[in-house]
Design a protein around this motif. Structure first.
Motif, PDB file in Angstrom:
ATOM      1  N   GLY A  46      81.164  63.672  16.724  1.00  0.00           N
ATOM      2  CA  GLY A  46      80.976  62.955  15.456  1.00  0.00           C
ATOM      3  C   GLY A  46      82.088  63.186  14.445  1.00  0.00           C
ATOM      4  N   SER A  47      83.121  63.942  14.843  1.00  0.00           N
ATOM      5  CA  SER A  47      84.187  64.252  13.874  1.00  0.00           C
ATOM      6  C   SER A  47      85.319  63.233  13.898  1.00  0.00           C
ATOM      7  CB  SER A  47      84.764  65.637  14.196  1.00  0.00           C
ATOM      8  OG  SER A  47      85.345  65.586  15.490  1.00  0.00           O
ATOM      9  N   GLY A  48      85.224  62.195  14.721  1.00  0.00           N
ATOM     10  CA  GLY A  48      86.356  61.284  14.917  1.00  0.00           C
ATOM     11  C   GLY A  48      86.311  60.032  14.057  1.00  0.00           C
ATOM     12  N   PHE A  49      87.106  59.065  14.463  1.00  0.00           N
ATOM     13  CA  PHE A  49      87.321  57.807  13.733  1.00  0.00           C
ATOM     14  C   PHE A  49      86.004  57.024  13.543  1.00  0.00           C
ATOM     15  CE2 PHE A  49      88.573  53.237  14.726  1.00  0.00           C
ATOM     16  CZ  PHE A  49      88.979  52.923  13.439  1.00  0.00           C
ATOM     17  N   ILE A  50      85.203  56.925  14.577  1.00  0.00           N
ATOM     18  CA  ILE A  50      83.933  56.194  14.460  1.00  0.00           C
ATOM     19  C   ILE A  50      82.853  57.130  13.890  1.00  0.00           C
ATOM     20  CG2 ILE A  50      82.087  55.042  15.785  1.00  0.00           C
ATOM     21  CD1 ILE A  50      84.234  54.013  17.710  1.00  0.00           C
ATOM     22  N   GLY A  51      82.835  58.368  14.383  1.00  0.00           N
ATOM     23  CA  GLY A  51      81.774  59.297  14.010  1.00  0.00           C
ATOM     24  C   GLY A  51      81.680  59.552  12.518  1.00  0.00           C
TER      25      GLY A  51
ATOM     26  N   LEU B 100      78.026  67.816  16.794  1.00  0.00           N
ATOM     27  CA  LEU B 100      78.471  68.772  17.810  1.00  0.00           C
ATOM     28  C   LEU B 100      79.991  68.677  17.888  1.00  0.00           C
ATOM     29  CD1 LEU B 100      76.026  68.358  20.854  1.00  0.00           C
ATOM     30  CD2 LEU B 100      76.111  70.224  19.187  1.00  0.00           C
ATOM     31  N   THR B 101      80.669  69.791  17.664  1.00  0.00           N
ATOM     32  CA  THR B 101      82.139  69.787  17.630  1.00  0.00           C
ATOM     33  C   THR B 101      82.700  70.990  18.385  1.00  0.00           C
ATOM     34  OG1 THR B 101      84.065  69.918  16.160  1.00  0.00           O
ATOM     35  CG2 THR B 101      82.041  70.903  15.328  1.00  0.00           C
ATOM     36  N   ARG B 102      83.898  70.814  18.952  1.00  0.00           N
ATOM     37  CA  ARG B 102      84.538  71.937  19.655  1.00  0.00           C
ATOM     38  C   ARG B 102      85.245  72.864  18.677  1.00  0.00           C
ATOM     39  NH1 ARG B 102      88.688  69.061  22.642  1.00  0.00           N
ATOM     40  NH2 ARG B 102      88.580  68.011  20.627  1.00  0.00           N
ATOM     41  N   ARG B 103      85.353  72.397  17.415  1.00  0.00           N
ATOM     42  CA  ARG B 103      86.049  73.254  16.436  1.00  0.00           C
ATOM     43  C   ARG B 103      85.145  74.426  16.046  1.00  0.00           C
ATOM     44  NH1 ARG B 103      88.201  68.082  12.906  1.00  0.00           N
ATOM     45  NH2 ARG B 103      88.311  66.779  14.753  1.00  0.00           N
TER      46      ARG B 103
HETATM   47  N1  LIG Z   1      87.950  53.530  18.496  1.00  0.00           N
HETATM   48  C1  LIG Z   1      87.825  52.494  19.325  1.00  0.00           C
HETATM   49  O1  LIG Z   1      88.418  51.403  19.084  1.00  0.00           O
HETATM   50  C2  LIG Z   1      86.930  52.615  20.553  1.00  0.00           C
HETATM   51  C3  LIG Z   1      86.786  51.482  21.377  1.00  0.00           C
HETATM   52  C4  LIG Z   1      85.988  51.571  22.516  1.00  0.00           C
HETATM   53  C5  LIG Z   1      85.346  52.764  22.819  1.00  0.00           C
HETATM   54  N2  LIG Z   1      85.511  53.853  22.005  1.00  0.00           N
HETATM   55  C6  LIG Z   1      84.856  55.111  22.398  1.00  0.00           C
HETATM   56  O2  LIG Z   1      84.024  55.580  21.350  1.00  0.00           O
HETATM   57  C7  LIG Z   1      84.081  57.016  21.269  1.00  0.00           C
HETATM   58  C8  LIG Z   1      84.436  57.417  19.835  1.00  0.00           C
HETATM   59  O3  LIG Z   1      85.676  56.807  19.492  1.00  0.00           O
HETATM   60  P1  LIG Z   1      86.588  57.355  18.302  1.00  0.00           P
HETATM   61  O4  LIG Z   1      87.620  56.314  18.065  1.00  0.00           O
HETATM   62  O5  LIG Z   1      85.736  57.852  17.179  1.00  0.00           O
HETATM   63  O6  LIG Z   1      87.265  58.593  19.036  1.00  0.00           O
HETATM   64  P2  LIG Z   1      87.998  59.872  18.387  1.00  0.00           P
HETATM   65  O7  LIG Z   1      88.394  59.616  16.986  1.00  0.00           O
HETATM   66  O8  LIG Z   1      89.072  60.274  19.363  1.00  0.00           O
HETATM   67  O9  LIG Z   1      86.823  60.967  18.363  1.00  0.00           O
HETATM   68  C9  LIG Z   1      86.211  61.437  19.529  1.00  0.00           C
HETATM   69  C10 LIG Z   1      85.710  62.852  19.302  1.00  0.00           C
HETATM   70  O10 LIG Z   1      85.566  63.448  20.610  1.00  0.00           O
HETATM   71  C11 LIG Z   1      85.880  64.827  20.541  1.00  0.00           C
HETATM   72  N3  LIG Z   1      86.861  65.145  21.597  1.00  0.00           N
HETATM   73  C12 LIG Z   1      88.205  64.926  21.593  1.00  0.00           C
HETATM   74  N4  LIG Z   1      88.759  65.383  22.730  1.00  0.00           N
HETATM   75  C13 LIG Z   1      87.741  65.898  23.461  1.00  0.00           C
HETATM   76  C14 LIG Z   1      87.690  66.549  24.716  1.00  0.00           C
HETATM   77  N5  LIG Z   1      88.789  66.762  25.468  1.00  0.00           N
HETATM   78  N6  LIG Z   1      86.468  66.952  25.173  1.00  0.00           N
HETATM   79  C15 LIG Z   1      85.344  66.745  24.434  1.00  0.00           C
HETATM   80  N7  LIG Z   1      85.340  66.170  23.217  1.00  0.00           N
HETATM   81  C16 LIG Z   1      86.534  65.745  22.751  1.00  0.00           C
HETATM   82  C17 LIG Z   1      86.496  65.125  19.198  1.00  0.00           C
HETATM   83  O11 LIG Z   1      85.570  65.915  18.461  1.00  0.00           O
HETATM   84  P3  LIG Z   1      85.803  67.516  18.191  1.00  0.00           P
HETATM   85  O12 LIG Z   1      87.286  67.740  18.132  1.00  0.00           O
HETATM   86  O13 LIG Z   1      85.125  67.715  16.873  1.00  0.00           O
HETATM   87  O14 LIG Z   1      85.125  68.193  19.315  1.00  0.00           O
HETATM   88  C18 LIG Z   1      86.671  63.759  18.545  1.00  0.00           C
HETATM   89  O15 LIG Z   1      86.385  63.757  17.171  1.00  0.00           O
HETATM   90  C19 LIG Z   1      85.128  57.474  22.279  1.00  0.00           C
HETATM   91  O16 LIG Z   1      84.476  57.970  23.423  1.00  0.00           O
HETATM   92  C20 LIG Z   1      85.902  56.216  22.607  1.00  0.00           C
HETATM   93  O17 LIG Z   1      86.411  56.187  23.938  1.00  0.00           O
HETATM   94  C21 LIG Z   1      86.288  53.798  20.890  1.00  0.00           C
END
Ligand SMILES: NC(=O)c1ccc[n+]([C@@H]2O[C@H](COP(=O)([O-])OP(=O)(O)OC[C@H]3O[C@@H](n4cnc5c(N)ncnc54)[C@H](OP(=O)(O)O)[C@@H]3O)[C@@H](O)[C@H]2O)c1
Length: 303
Positions: free
Chosen positions: A8-13, A30-33
């Motif tokens: 939940g710490s990412g772009f969508i979360g 839930l975060t790995r940090r």
């Molecule tokens: N953005 C888009 O346009 C898009 C499009 C289609 C599908 N999606 C899917 O939607 C989900 C969320 O997208 P998002 O853009 O918010 O992604 P994001 O910003 O990369 O965030 C994903 C989160 O996953 C955790 N993470 C990163 N590397 C990891 C690893 N090696 N193992 C486990 N956890 C890890 C991180 O949290 P911590 O560092 O806090 O653990 C990070 O905040 C992703 O699965 C992505 O594939 C996104």
């Protein structure tokens, strides 16, 4: 509702959590940090550490959770796709999803719903025709990964948990994702379509993506795959033309596919391949898009 958000710490979360809290829900990330120090203090948000691979002490929070949203996974376009990086992209998603489902298995009180990320890459590279949730999966790297990712999430159904898998398109917001990458060349007057320009882009405004996720959370009749895309996909050429006009910049320097492959390697597939996904099930369920057309979305995002 108490909602547990893996990744939940990412772009969508982050944007999702803001919206959940505004709607009166509480969020546990839930975060790995070791600690998330960059979230504003708010009694409705807390974070728990996990390694995204094993069921640690955190699992106990599941007993007290109404819904789980799983977004965790290695960023797709952050690094060149070496064999090791492709493996991280796959394994991180499969392991995180499997771990969430194992925690559900362990819990004595199960959540009502698991909403788990997937992507329109599920359909592979398809040049013609609309793709809805009943369309077959493809056979490239992303299609195989998405199939396995979804089937890990669907295991929670054995525990009477409603499971929704989000086949999300390209989420648009200047704060991150694809748009941040497209924005820079346009800003410096060197923007233009990548590859042939005829490949389809199934996009969605981030606000609609978050609204659709909340809709899936609350709408108990929805389960299985959901295309999280706007109803009007565009070609890459049209996307760049619309972005250029929103930024008042020309879209005139096409980047040929072979050059992209030279620079990006196999990761170029992310932009060279495409599919025309349509949100059939969301529309049938009565979801209304705030930004169905790209021009409206771009002018909102650039304002
Ligand atoms: N953005 C888009 O346009 C898009 C499009 C289609 C599908 N999606 C899917 O939607 C989900 C969320 O997208 P998002 O853009 O918010 O992604 P994001 O910003 O990369 O965030 C994903 C989160 O996953 C955790 N993470 C990163 N590397 C990891 C690893 N090696 N193992 C486990 N956890 C890890 C991180 O949290 P911590 O560092 O806090 O653990 C990070 O905040 C992703 O699965 C992505 O594939 C996104």
């Amino acid at each position: 509702m108490k909602v547990l958000i893996a990744g939940g710490s990412g772009f969508i979360g982050r944007s999702l959590i803001d919206r959940l809290v505004q709607a009166g829900h509480t969020a546990v990330i839930l975060t790995r940090r070791p600690a998330m120090t960059d979230i504003p203090p708010n009694p409705s948000i807390r974070s728990l550490h996990w390694d995204a691979r094993s069921v640690g002490e955190w699992w106990q929070v599941v007993n007290d959770t109404d819904a789980i949203i799983n977004l965790a996974g290695e960023a797709i376009a952050a690094k060149r796709w070496t064999v090791a990086q492709k493996d991280r992209i796959s394994t991180s998603r499969i392991d995180a999803t499997r771990t969430v489902v194992r925690a559900i298995e362990k819990a004595t009180r199960k959540p009502k719903v698991l909403i788990s990320a997937s992507g329109i890459g599920y359909y592979g590279d398809v040049r013609e025709g609309d793709l809805d949730e009943s369309s077959p999966h493809g056979d490239d790297f992303f299609a195989r990964l998405s199939l396995q990712w979804e089937s890990e999430a669907l295991r929670a159904e054995k525990h009477a948990v409603r499971v929704v898998t989000l086949r999300t398109g390209i989420v648009l917001h200047p704060g991150g994702g694809a748009m941040k990458k497209f924005h820079l060349p346009f800003k410096f007057f060197v923007g233009g379509p990548l590859g042939p320009g005829t490949q389809w882009m199934s996009w969605i405004h981030r606000e609609d993506a978050i609204r659709a996720m909340l809709f899936a959370l609350e709408n108990q009749s929805l389960s299985g795959p959901l295309n999280i895309t706007a109803p009007y996909p565009v070609t890459m050429r049209e996307f760049c033309r619309t972005l250029g006009s929103a930024l008042r910049r020309p879209s005139w320097i096409p980047v040929p596919g072979f050059a992209l492959r030279l620079v990006l390697g196999e990761m170029a597939d992310v932009v060279l391949k495409g599919q025309r996904a349509v949100p059939r099930r969301l529309l049938q369920a009565g979801f209304s898009f705030k930004f169905p057309q790209l021009e409206q979305a771009m002018s909102d995002l650039m304002s």
